[in-house]
Each structure stands twice: as C-alpha cells, then as structure tokens.
Design a protein around this motif. Structure first.
Motif, PDB file in Angstrom:
ATOM      1  N   LEU A  21     -22.891  -3.175   9.454  1.00  0.00           N
ATOM      2  CA  LEU A  21     -21.653  -2.495   9.844  1.00  0.00           C
ATOM      3  C   LEU A  21     -20.445  -3.431   9.781  1.00  0.00           C
ATOM      4  O   LEU A  21     -19.382  -3.042   9.302  1.00  0.00           O
ATOM      5  N   ILE A  22     -20.604  -4.651  10.241  1.00  0.00           N
ATOM      6  CA  ILE A  22     -19.486  -5.603  10.232  1.00  0.00           C
ATOM      7  C   ILE A  22     -19.024  -5.850   8.793  1.00  0.00           C
ATOM      8  O   ILE A  22     -17.828  -5.897   8.515  1.00  0.00           O
ATOM      9  N   ASN A  23     -19.968  -5.971   7.898  1.00  0.00           N
ATOM     10  CA  ASN A  23     -19.638  -6.167   6.483  1.00  0.00           C
ATOM     11  C   ASN A  23     -18.825  -4.991   5.936  1.00  0.00           C
ATOM     12  O   ASN A  23     -17.823  -5.176   5.247  1.00  0.00           O
ATOM     13  N   ARG A  24     -19.256  -3.769   6.246  1.00  0.00           N
ATOM     14  CA  ARG A  24     -18.531  -2.583   5.776  1.00  0.00           C
ATOM     15  C   ARG A  24     -17.148  -2.494   6.399  1.00  0.00           C
ATOM     16  O   ARG A  24     -16.183  -2.122   5.725  1.00  0.00           O
ATOM     17  N   CYS A  25     -17.039  -2.845   7.670  1.00  0.00           N
ATOM     18  CA  CYS A  25     -15.721  -2.839   8.333  1.00  0.00           C
ATOM     19  C   CYS A  25     -14.784  -3.856   7.685  1.00  0.00           C
ATOM     20  O   CYS A  25     -13.597  -3.573   7.463  1.00  0.00           O
ATOM     21  N   MET A  26     -15.296  -5.048   7.364  1.00  0.00           N
ATOM     22  CA  MET A  26     -14.474  -6.057   6.697  1.00  0.00           C
ATOM     23  C   MET A  26     -14.012  -5.571   5.328  1.00  0.00           C
ATOM     24  O   MET A  26     -12.891  -5.845   4.920  1.00  0.00           O
ATOM     25  N   LEU A  27     -14.895  -4.856   4.634  1.00  0.00           N
ATOM     26  CA  LEU A  27     -14.526  -4.313   3.332  1.00  0.00           C
ATOM     27  C   LEU A  27     -13.335  -3.370   3.468  1.00  0.00           C
ATOM     28  O   LEU A  27     -12.340  -3.505   2.755  1.00  0.00           O
ATOM     29  N   TRP A  28     -13.430  -2.416   4.378  1.00  0.00           N
ATOM     30  CA  TRP A  28     -12.351  -1.429   4.527  1.00  0.00           C
ATOM     31  C   TRP A  28     -11.081  -2.060   5.072  1.00  0.00           C
ATOM     32  O   TRP A  28      -9.983  -1.795   4.565  1.00  0.00           O
ATOM     33  N   LEU A  29     -11.196  -2.892   6.093  1.00  0.00           N
ATOM     34  CA  LEU A  29      -9.999  -3.556   6.638  1.00  0.00           C
ATOM     35  C   LEU A  29      -9.374  -4.487   5.608  1.00  0.00           C
ATOM     36  O   LEU A  29      -8.148  -4.544   5.472  1.00  0.00           O
ATOM     37  N   GLY A  30     -10.216  -5.211   4.873  1.00  0.00           N
ATOM     38  CA  GLY A  30      -9.715  -6.113   3.843  1.00  0.00           C
ATOM     39  C   GLY A  30      -9.014  -5.367   2.723  1.00  0.00           C
ATOM     40  O   GLY A  30      -7.982  -5.806   2.208  1.00  0.00           O
ATOM     41  N   THR A  31      -9.569  -4.209   2.342  1.00  0.00           N
ATOM     42  CA  THR A  31      -8.949  -3.408   1.280  1.00  0.00           C
ATOM     43  C   THR A  31      -7.581  -2.899   1.710  1.00  0.00           C
ATOM     44  O   THR A  31      -6.593  -3.019   0.976  1.00  0.00           O
ATOM     45  N   VAL A  32      -7.506  -2.345   2.909  1.00  0.00           N
ATOM     46  CA  VAL A  32      -6.228  -1.853   3.429  1.00  0.00           C
ATOM     47  C   VAL A  32      -5.226  -3.003   3.549  1.00  0.00           C
ATOM     48  O   VAL A  32      -4.066  -2.882   3.141  1.00  0.00           O
ATOM     49  N   ALA A  33      -5.682  -4.130   4.075  1.00  0.00           N
ATOM     50  CA  ALA A  33      -4.796  -5.293   4.230  1.00  0.00           C
ATOM     51  C   ALA A  33      -4.343  -5.828   2.874  1.00  0.00           C
ATOM     52  O   ALA A  33      -3.175  -6.187   2.702  1.00  0.00           O
ATOM     53  N   SER A  34      -5.239  -5.882   1.895  1.00  0.00           N
ATOM     54  CA  SER A  34      -4.878  -6.376   0.556  1.00  0.00           C
ATOM     55  C   SER A  34      -3.799  -5.519  -0.079  1.00  0.00           C
ATOM     56  O   SER A  34      -2.797  -6.033  -0.581  1.00  0.00           O
ATOM     57  N   VAL A  35      -4.010  -4.222  -0.056  1.00  0.00           N
ATOM     58  CA  VAL A  35      -3.024  -3.313  -0.651  1.00  0.00           C
ATOM     59  C   VAL A  35      -1.705  -3.403   0.109  1.00  0.00           C
ATOM     60  O   VAL A  35      -0.626  -3.519  -0.495  1.00  0.00           O
ATOM     61  N   GLY A  36      -1.785  -3.371   1.433  1.00  0.00           N
ATOM     62  CA  GLY A  36      -0.572  -3.451   2.244  1.00  0.00           C
ATOM     63  C   GLY A  36       0.190  -4.742   2.027  1.00  0.00           C
ATOM     64  O   GLY A  36       1.421  -4.738   1.871  1.00  0.00           O
ATOM     65  N   LEU A  37      -0.510  -5.852   2.002  1.00  0.00           N
ATOM     66  CA  LEU A  37       0.144  -7.143   1.794  1.00  0.00           C
ATOM     67  C   LEU A  37       0.712  -7.276   0.389  1.00  0.00           C
ATOM     68  O   LEU A  37       1.789  -7.846   0.202  1.00  0.00           O
ATOM     69  N   PHE A  38      -0.002  -6.746  -0.602  1.00  0.00           N
ATOM     70  CA  PHE A  38       0.517  -6.799  -1.973  1.00  0.00           C
ATOM     71  C   PHE A  38       1.821  -6.014  -2.062  1.00  0.00           C
ATOM     72  O   PHE A  38       2.809  -6.493  -2.615  1.00  0.00           O
ATOM     73  N   VAL A  39       1.847  -4.808  -1.503  1.00  0.00           N
ATOM     74  CA  VAL A  39       3.060  -3.988  -1.523  1.00  0.00           C
ATOM     75  C   VAL A  39       4.173  -4.679  -0.730  1.00  0.00           C
ATOM     76  O   VAL A  39       5.326  -4.718  -1.167  1.00  0.00           O
ATOM     77  N   PHE A  40       3.835  -5.252   0.425  1.00  0.00           N
ATOM     78  CA  PHE A  40       4.816  -5.974   1.236  1.00  0.00           C
ATOM     79  C   PHE A  40       5.400  -7.143   0.458  1.00  0.00           C
ATOM     80  O   PHE A  40       6.619  -7.337   0.419  1.00  0.00           O
ATOM     81  N   ARG A  41       4.543  -7.955  -0.176  1.00  0.00           N
ATOM     82  CA  ARG A  41       5.012  -9.097  -0.975  1.00  0.00           C
ATOM     83  C   ARG A  41       5.815  -8.622  -2.181  1.00  0.00           C
ATOM     84  O   ARG A  41       6.793  -9.249  -2.561  1.00  0.00           O
ATOM     85  N   LEU A  42       5.407  -7.511  -2.777  1.00  0.00           N
ATOM     86  CA  LEU A  42       6.145  -6.948  -3.898  1.00  0.00           C
ATOM     87  C   LEU A  42       7.556  -6.555  -3.458  1.00  0.00           C
ATOM     88  O   LEU A  42       8.519  -6.711  -4.212  1.00  0.00           O
ATOM     89  N   GLY A  43       7.670  -6.084  -2.230  1.00  0.00           N
ATOM     90  CA  GLY A  43       8.970  -5.728  -1.672  1.00  0.00           C
ATOM     91  C   GLY A  43       9.923  -6.912  -1.580  1.00  0.00           C
ATOM     92  O   GLY A  43      11.148  -6.734  -1.542  1.00  0.00           O
ATOM     93  N   ASP A  44       9.390  -8.127  -1.549  1.00  0.00           N
ATOM     94  CA  ASP A  44      10.257  -9.322  -1.541  1.00  0.00           C
ATOM     95  C   ASP A  44      11.018  -9.464  -2.848  1.00  0.00           C
ATOM     96  O   ASP A  44      12.051 -10.125  -2.900  1.00  0.00           O
ATOM     97  N   PHE A  45      10.504  -8.844  -3.924  1.00  0.00           N
ATOM     98  CA  PHE A  45      11.105  -9.008  -5.249  1.00  0.00           C
ATOM     99  C   PHE A  45      11.791  -7.736  -5.758  1.00  0.00           C
ATOM    100  O   PHE A  45      12.568  -7.792  -6.688  1.00  0.00           O
ATOM    101  N   TYR A  46      11.465  -6.602  -5.164  1.00  0.00           N
ATOM    102  CA  TYR A  46      12.060  -5.348  -5.584  1.00  0.00           C
ATOM    103  C   TYR A  46      12.549  -4.591  -4.365  1.00  0.00           C
ATOM    104  O   TYR A  46      11.926  -4.601  -3.324  1.00  0.00           O
ATOM    105  N   ILE A  47      13.651  -3.907  -4.506  1.00  0.00           N
ATOM    106  CA  ILE A  47      14.133  -3.008  -3.459  1.00  0.00           C
ATOM    107  C   ILE A  47      13.632  -1.631  -3.813  1.00  0.00           C
ATOM    108  O   ILE A  47      13.882  -1.112  -4.894  1.00  0.00           O
ATOM    109  N   TRP A  48      12.903  -1.022  -2.909  1.00  0.00           N
ATOM    110  CA  TRP A  48      12.294   0.281  -3.186  1.00  0.00           C
ATOM    111  C   TRP A  48      13.344   1.361  -3.190  1.00  0.00           C
ATOM    112  O   TRP A  48      14.096   1.709  -2.543  1.00  0.00           O
TER     113      TRP A  48
END
Length: 197
Positions: A170-197
C-alpha cells in the motif's frame, strides 16, 4: 519515477525552460535506472521495461524539441562536444551493462553506482546532473524503507534496510499516486516561472 521527478523539481528550481525539460528527463532516468539490476527471468522483463522507459524519455524529449523548438539541442551542443558525448554515453552504458548483471539492490543501488552514473551524466551535460542525482537518491531512499537490504556501500556485502514496508504494498502505491500528482503539479508550477498562463 514519479517520486524522483517530484523530488528533483521540488529541490532544484530550473533556470530556464530548457533546463526544466532536460532536468525532468534526467530525473526520470535517474529515478528508474537503478532497477536495471533485477535478477530473475521474470524480473528481466522489468529491466526491459526500464530500458523501454529510458528510450521513451529520450524520444519524448526529441519530440518536444521538434514540436516546440525549445532549444534543447542547442543547449546540449553549447554545453559539451562530440568526444564528451561519446565518452559519457559509452561510460553510462558500460556501467549499466555491468550493473544489470549484478544481484538486485547491490551495485546499482549503491553510492558507488550513483556516483559513477552521475559522473557520466555530468560529463554529458553538467546542468542536469543534479536532477539525475536527486532522483537516483530518492529511489535509494524509498528502497531503504523496504525489507530487503540495499548494499549502499558496495562492494561491501552488508545490506541496509529500515524494514518498514514491502516494495509492492500500500505504501508503494500511495507513493506512486502522490509522486505522480506532485510531479505534474511541480512541472506545471516550474513551467509557470517561464510562461504567463
């Protein structure tokens, strides 16, 4: 991979869009490459999946460059030369070939393995080496929680583990889902540093 990318993007703010894309790709590779050492015939299918992921990441970065012309190719060419690229890629592949033949969670899950591979990435493209290293370390940290010991100090035989959870629980699956959400969120957040939405 999800936790490795999220860790890298959280700890390492990219200076530009090229570094964001290249760093994310390096983190994705760094997060999974250590599992190329799986040992059973069933597990070799997993190693084949890791190699496929590696190829897909490279192909995706080429496609991104082709479609959006972000200057990734120019960034690489300005940062290195053909001899360094050949030397770094050959070294990386030789280390992976050696690691693939080692027992699971030994060389490819050690400080020596991480330093060796990160050194090759540094020779190839220094700016992405920290992303690769942080993602690789995140993989080791997660595996350290498992029951099976890591030979962090390879070639020493002793394995280290906190014995807190299973690598397929279960911990492994939780890390997968939390990591996926965090990865996408952080990528979009970092992308926002270079582009104005």
């Amino acid at each position: 991979m999800a936790v490795g990318v999220a860790s890298s993007l959280l700890l390492l703010p990219p200076a530009n869009i090229q570094e964001l894309v290249l760093g994310t790709g390096a983190a994705a590779i760094g997060a999974v490459i250590s599992d190329i050492d799986v040992g059973t015939s069933e597990s070799h299918k997993e190693a084949d999946k890791i190699i496929a992921v590696f190829v897909l990441i490279i192909a995706a970065m080429i496609a991104v460059e082709y479609v959006w012309h972000l200057g990734l190719y120019n960034k690489i060419i300005r940062s290195t030369n053909a001899e360094r690229i050949v030397m770094a890629v050959a070294g990386f592949l030789l280390i992976c070939a050696f690691g693939k033949e080692q027992p699971h969670r030994s060389f490819m899950h050690s400080v020596l393995g991480m330093v060796s591979l990160t050194g090759c990435v540094t020779v190839f493209l220094p700016v992405v080496a920290p992303y690769f290293a942080v993602a690789f370390l995140s993989h080791l940290a997660i595996d350290f929680l498992n029951r099976k010991g890591l030979k962090l100090l390879f070639p020493m035989k002793k394995g280290f583990s906190l014995d807190l959870c299973s690598s397929s629980g279960l911990i492994n699956r939780c890390m997968l889902w939390l990591g996926t959400v965090a990865s996408v969120g952080l990528f979009v957040f970092r992308l926002g540093d270079f582009y104005i939405w």
